[in-house]
Design an enzyme around this catalytic site. Sequence first.
Site, mmCIF file in Angstrom:
data_model
loop_
_atom_site.group_PDB
_atom_site.id
_atom_site.type_symbol
_atom_site.label_atom_id
_atom_site.label_comp_id
_atom_site.label_asym_id
_atom_site.label_seq_id
_atom_site.Cartn_x
_atom_site.Cartn_y
_atom_site.Cartn_z
ATOM 1 N N HIS A 172 40.206 25.049 44.850
ATOM 2 C CA HIS A 172 39.951 24.510 43.403
ATOM 3 C C HIS A 172 40.923 23.458 43.136
ATOM 4 O O HIS A 172 42.035 23.685 43.476
ATOM 5 C CB HIS A 172 40.341 25.680 42.662
ATOM 6 N N ARG A 225 44.066 30.435 33.789
ATOM 7 C CA ARG A 225 42.773 30.053 32.652
ATOM 8 C C ARG A 225 42.314 31.136 32.111
ATOM 9 O O ARG A 225 42.902 32.267 32.061
ATOM 10 C CB ARG A 225 41.937 28.772 33.646
ATOM 11 N N ARG A 283 34.163 14.908 33.685
ATOM 12 C CA ARG A 283 34.256 16.176 33.439
ATOM 13 C C ARG A 283 35.651 16.884 33.062
ATOM 14 O O ARG A 283 36.516 16.992 33.897
ATOM 15 C CB ARG A 283 33.372 17.211 34.341
ATOM 16 N N TYR A 285 40.462 18.822 35.431
ATOM 17 C CA TYR A 285 39.989 18.344 36.613
ATOM 18 C C TYR A 285 40.647 17.147 37.054
ATOM 19 O O TYR A 285 40.260 16.923 38.317
ATOM 20 C CB TYR A 285 38.560 18.648 36.894
ATOM 21 N N GLU A 317 39.013 28.425 50.474
ATOM 22 C CA GLU A 317 38.548 28.436 49.138
ATOM 23 C C GLU A 317 39.339 27.236 48.480
ATOM 24 O O GLU A 317 40.690 27.533 48.660
ATOM 25 C CB GLU A 317 38.849 29.663 48.342
ATOM 26 N N ASN A 329 34.955 24.496 47.460
ATOM 27 C CA ASN A 329 34.788 24.745 45.985
ATOM 28 C C ASN A 329 33.753 25.148 45.312
ATOM 29 O O ASN A 329 32.640 24.311 45.091
ATOM 30 C CB ASN A 329 35.222 23.637 45.481
ATOM 31 N N PRO A 352 28.403 23.818 41.711
ATOM 32 C CA PRO A 352 27.809 23.309 40.310
ATOM 33 C C PRO A 352 28.855 22.558 39.320
ATOM 34 O O PRO A 352 30.106 22.957 39.155
ATOM 35 C CB PRO A 352 27.352 24.632 39.465
ATOM 36 N N ASN A 353 28.369 21.666 38.897
ATOM 37 C CA ASN A 353 29.050 20.722 37.878
ATOM 38 C C ASN A 353 30.187 19.621 38.451
ATOM 39 O O ASN A 353 30.755 18.933 37.958
ATOM 40 C CB ASN A 353 29.777 21.397 36.628
ATOM 41 N N ALA A 385 31.949 27.672 39.475
ATOM 42 C CA ALA A 385 31.770 28.715 38.480
ATOM 43 C C ALA A 385 31.125 29.803 39.514
ATOM 44 O O ALA A 385 31.271 31.137 39.239
ATOM 45 C CB ALA A 385 30.923 28.453 37.450
#
Length: 144
Positions: free
Chosen positions: A102, A109, A19, A24, A100, A76, A11-12, A79
């Site tokens: 990111h 964070r 964004r 990012y 995984e 990725n 998502p996103n 969330a």
Amino acid sequence: MADTVYVLNGPNLNLLGMREPEIYGSDTLDDIAGMLEDRARPLGLTVDMRQSNHEGHLVDWLHEAQANDARAVLLNAGAFTHTSIALHDAIKAIRTPVIEVHLSNPHTRDAFRHRSYVGQAARGTIAGFGALSYVLALEAAARL
Ligand code: DQA
């Protein structure tokens, strides 16, 4: 299709480039797809890049990666990384190695980003290098 690497984005991530660029970066998902294709070619790999805002699509694509005998999945999950037991179980349910990925380093964070249900099932994690995280994960996939 053992030469295919699925690159699944949650998502996103369709908004990448505009964004929160300070976190990012300014590369779009299409830019990252281009970088991956350039790196995949000399490695003899093909990249299948996808994005969805829906958890179930990501689960279905993990199953599909195994059914199509993919080399690996770069995931990725956005969330969903921090919430999804369904993704955790899907990674456990398939034999295809899942890496995984990111852009940011979630451990530096918010506290709610420190737990990764994806990372607890994945073969390994690459995080914190922006778009380069994806390329490094592809290099890892090529060596599995
Ligand atoms: C992310 C990190 C997640 O915590 C966040 O929810 C994202 C992007 C990253 O690539 O840095 O959507 O997965």
